[in-house]
Design a protein around this motif. Structure first.
Motif, PDB file in Angstrom:
ATOM      1  N   THR A 216       0.798  -1.230   0.065  1.00 22.91           N
ATOM      2  CA  THR A 216       0.007  -0.215   0.019  1.00 22.91           C
ATOM      3  C   THR A 216       0.842   1.304  -0.055  1.00 22.91           C
ATOM      4  OG1 THR A 216      -0.230  -0.145   2.425  1.00 22.91           O
ATOM      5  CG2 THR A 216      -1.856  -0.903   0.943  1.00 22.91           C
ATOM      6  N   ILE A 217       0.518   2.304  -0.737  1.00 15.28           N
ATOM      7  CA  ILE A 217       1.346   3.427  -0.946  1.00 15.28           C
ATOM      8  C   ILE A 217       0.709   4.801  -0.847  1.00 15.28           C
ATOM      9  CG2 ILE A 217       0.985   3.452  -3.414  1.00 15.28           C
ATOM     10  CD1 ILE A 217       4.275   3.826  -3.701  1.00 15.28           C
ATOM     11  N   GLU A 218       1.190   5.752  -0.183  1.00 14.68           N
ATOM     12  CA  GLU A 218       0.989   7.076  -0.048  1.00 14.68           C
ATOM     13  C   GLU A 218       1.538   7.849  -1.234  1.00 14.68           C
ATOM     14  OE1 GLU A 218       1.492  10.868   2.915  1.00 14.68           O
ATOM     15  OE2 GLU A 218       2.190   8.934   3.528  1.00 14.68           O
ATOM     16  N   TYR A 219       0.888   8.673  -1.953  1.00 11.33           N
ATOM     17  CA  TYR A 219       1.237   9.392  -3.162  1.00 11.33           C
ATOM     18  C   TYR A 219       0.865  10.901  -3.028  1.00 11.33           C
ATOM     19  CZ  TYR A 219      -3.671   8.692  -4.647  1.00 11.33           C
ATOM     20  OH  TYR A 219      -4.857   8.816  -4.922  1.00 11.33           O
ATOM     21  N   GLY A 220       1.569  11.549  -3.936  1.00 10.13           N
ATOM     22  CA  GLY A 220       1.059  13.154  -4.022  1.00 10.13           C
ATOM     23  C   GLY A 220       1.059  13.606  -5.433  1.00 10.13           C
ATOM     24  N   HIS A 221       1.249  14.822  -6.037  1.00 11.82           N
ATOM     25  CA  HIS A 221       1.297  15.209  -7.270  1.00 11.82           C
ATOM     26  C   HIS A 221       2.107  14.607  -8.096  1.00 11.82           C
ATOM     27  CE1 HIS A 221       0.026  18.049 -10.538  1.00 11.82           C
ATOM     28  NE2 HIS A 221       1.222  18.167 -10.598  1.00 11.82           N
ATOM     29  N   GLY A 222       3.159  14.186  -7.546  1.00 12.00           N
ATOM     30  CA  GLY A 222       4.424  13.885  -8.394  1.00 12.00           C
ATOM     31  C   GLY A 222       4.766  12.372  -8.455  1.00 12.00           C
ATOM     32  N   GLY A 223       3.621  11.630  -7.497  1.00 17.91           N
ATOM     33  CA  GLY A 223       3.585  10.215  -7.589  1.00 17.91           C
ATOM     34  C   GLY A 223       4.057   9.649  -6.315  1.00 17.91           C
ATOM     35  N   GLU A 224       4.782   8.613  -6.217  1.00 15.13           N
ATOM     36  CA  GLU A 224       5.271   7.968  -5.109  1.00 15.13           C
ATOM     37  C   GLU A 224       5.717   8.919  -3.904  1.00 15.13           C
ATOM     38  OE1 GLU A 224       8.158   4.099  -3.531  1.00 15.13           O
ATOM     39  OE2 GLU A 224       8.523   5.167  -5.498  1.00 15.13           O
ATOM     40  N   VAL A 225       5.157   8.616  -2.591  1.00 11.92           N
ATOM     41  CA  VAL A 225       5.843   9.411  -1.478  1.00 11.92           C
ATOM     42  C   VAL A 225       6.283   8.511  -0.243  1.00 11.92           C
ATOM     43  CG1 VAL A 225       5.210  10.877   0.514  1.00 11.92           C
ATOM     44  CG2 VAL A 225       4.241  11.375  -1.850  1.00 11.92           C
ATOM     45  N   LYS A 226       5.428   7.458   0.016  1.00 16.18           N
ATOM     46  CA  LYS A 226       5.937   6.370   1.310  1.00 16.18           C
ATOM     47  C   LYS A 226       4.998   5.140   1.119  1.00 16.18           C
ATOM     48  CE  LYS A 226       6.198   6.368   5.989  1.00 16.18           C
ATOM     49  NZ  LYS A 226       5.763   7.136   7.431  1.00 16.18           N
ATOM     50  N   HIS A 227       5.836   4.065   1.601  1.00 14.67           N
ATOM     51  CA  HIS A 227       5.304   2.551   1.540  1.00 14.67           C
ATOM     52  C   HIS A 227       4.431   2.717   2.789  1.00 14.67           C
ATOM     53  CE1 HIS A 227       7.946   0.577  -1.394  1.00 14.67           C
ATOM     54  NE2 HIS A 227       7.365   1.489  -1.789  1.00 14.67           N
ATOM     55  N   HIS A 228       3.291   1.783   2.678  1.00 17.56           N
ATOM     56  CA  HIS A 228       2.391   1.560   4.073  1.00 17.56           C
ATOM     57  C   HIS A 228       2.287   0.102   4.112  1.00 17.56           C
ATOM     58  CE1 HIS A 228       1.708   5.610   5.508  1.00 17.56           C
ATOM     59  NE2 HIS A 228       1.811   6.053   4.029  1.00 17.56           N
ATOM     60  N   THR A 229       1.912  -0.209   5.688  1.00 21.96           N
ATOM     61  CA  THR A 229       1.590  -1.585   5.776  1.00 21.96           C
ATOM     62  C   THR A 229       0.126  -2.020   5.341  1.00 21.96           C
ATOM     63  OG1 THR A 229       0.421  -1.301   7.740  1.00 21.96           O
ATOM     64  CG2 THR A 229       2.958  -1.490   7.875  1.00 21.96           C
ATOM     65  N   LEU A 230      -0.168  -3.665   5.233  1.00 27.81           N
ATOM     66  CA  LEU A 230      -1.306  -3.832   4.741  1.00 27.81           C
ATOM     67  C   LEU A 230      -2.619  -3.417   5.834  1.00 27.81           C
ATOM     68  CD1 LEU A 230      -0.923  -7.380   3.350  1.00 27.81           C
ATOM     69  CD2 LEU A 230      -1.297  -5.242   2.129  1.00 27.81           C
ATOM     70  N   ASP A 231      -2.224  -3.359   6.956  1.00 26.71           N
ATOM     71  CA  ASP A 231      -3.263  -2.798   8.119  1.00 26.71           C
ATOM     72  C   ASP A 231      -3.714  -1.392   7.590  1.00 26.71           C
ATOM     73  OD1 ASP A 231      -3.221  -5.286   9.120  1.00 26.71           O
ATOM     74  OD2 ASP A 231      -1.946  -4.768  10.711  1.00 26.71           O
ATOM     75  N   GLU A 232      -3.063  -0.635   6.851  1.00 31.89           N
ATOM     76  CA  GLU A 232      -3.369   0.829   6.480  1.00 31.89           C
ATOM     77  C   GLU A 232      -3.913   1.024   5.073  1.00 31.89           C
ATOM     78  OE1 GLU A 232       0.211   3.708   7.986  1.00 31.89           O
ATOM     79  OE2 GLU A 232       1.079   1.668   7.385  1.00 31.89           O
ATOM     80  N   SER A 233      -4.584  -0.255   4.889  1.00 35.76           N
ATOM     81  CA  SER A 233      -5.069  -0.108   3.341  1.00 35.76           C
ATOM     82  C   SER A 233      -6.341   0.608   3.174  1.00 35.76           C
ATOM     83  CB  SER A 233      -5.140  -1.628   2.968  1.00 35.76           C
ATOM     84  OG  SER A 233      -5.954  -2.409   3.664  1.00 35.76           O
TER      85      SER A 233
END
Length: 278
Positions: A216-233
């Motif tokens: 699972t992943i956090e993203y912004g205007h330019g794309g990828e920001v940070k990886h997250h755990t499945l529990d944060e899906s």
């Protein structure tokens, strides 16, 4: 008989305390199938350790892949950066041959204010040089696996990755679904959103086992920001259920490397979910 979809961690398991090249025994014991050895800051594993990793992987039936250095840029404007990138890829191929890695994963590079078409032209020229130097080095057993990338400044959308792999032997894709999701600013929100990815691959490539990354992943205007755990899906996508449903419905053989911060723990959750769905 193993499942059609394998699961494993990107790097050593979270609670594993031993040498990275001896991790297959632990990975097999906790119930996983594969392992992506990480060399993001340069290939530092020696021949002896790499050959031990191969022996351990064969003994415990773990499928090995290898992630090469982050410094690779096939389409750099500067010739020195091209030379260094080729050097990193040769080092990756050599170590990968020692360890029996079935895929050598790498990020293709950055556009650096070039048009994507020009970047692709330079990348193909670089790969042709790479093959010449690999032949001179006597390295023969390799399959490079360029990865779909998460930032919009990077070469590596799905069409570009498929084009590279269709253009060269010894090239197979790494489909990072989180990167596709982030690059598309939330592109994968339901099961059907995966269809164009799989159809693009099927139309151009003949793949025995699809090599994948997932988090699972956090993203912004330019794309990828940070990886997250499945529990944060619930807060971050994409949803692993949608990917698994597509793989099952279409009968894909795949290897999913988990890149969440809880790489082996979440890989097990993915595998348990998969087995509940088949």
């Amino acid at each position: 008989m193993k499942n059609k979809v394998f699961f494993g961690p990107a790097g050593s398991p979270v609670n594993y305390k031993g040498a990275a090249y001896k991790a297959p025994k632990y990975i097999q014991r906790i119930g996983l199938d594969s392992y992506e050895y990480q060399s993001p800051y340069g290939v530092r594993i020696g021949e002896k350790s790499a050959r031990i990793l191969k022996q351990e992987a064969e003994k415990f039936d773990i499928l090995i892949s290898m992630h090469g250095p982050y410094y690779i840029n096939l389409c750099a404007k500067e010739s020195e950066k091209i030379d260094k990138s080729i050097g990193h890829l040769i080092a990756t191929a050599r170590a990968g041959e020692w360890m029996g890695a079935y895929r050598l994963v790498f990020h293709p590079g950055f556009y650096t204010n070039q048009k994507p078409e020009k970047a692709m032209e330079i990348s193909k020229q670089t790969i042709n040089r790479l093959f010449e130097e690999l032949e001179a080095e006597g390295i023969e057993d390799f399959t490079f696996a360029p990865e779909t990338t998460g930032k919009r400044t990077q070469q590596g959308n799905i069409q570009e990755i498929v084009e590279l792999c269709a253009s060269f032997d010894h090239f197979e894709p790494t489909i990072d679904f989180a990167h596709i999701h982030a690059r598309g600013r939330g592109y994968l929100t339901k099961k059907d959103d995966y269809n164009c990815i799989f159809s693009t691959i099927e139309n151009k490539l003949d793949i025995d086992r699809l090599h994948c990354h997932f988090t699972t992943i956090e993203y912004g205007h330019g794309g990828e920001v940070k990886h997250h755990t499945l529990d944060e899906s619930d807060e971050y996508g994409p949803q692993i259920e949608d990917l698994l449903a597509n793989l099952i419905d279409n009968g894909w053989n795949a290897n999913i490397i988990c890149e969440t911060p809880l790489r082996d723990i979440d890989a097990l959750k993915m595998k348990e979910l998969y087995e509940s769905m088949i």
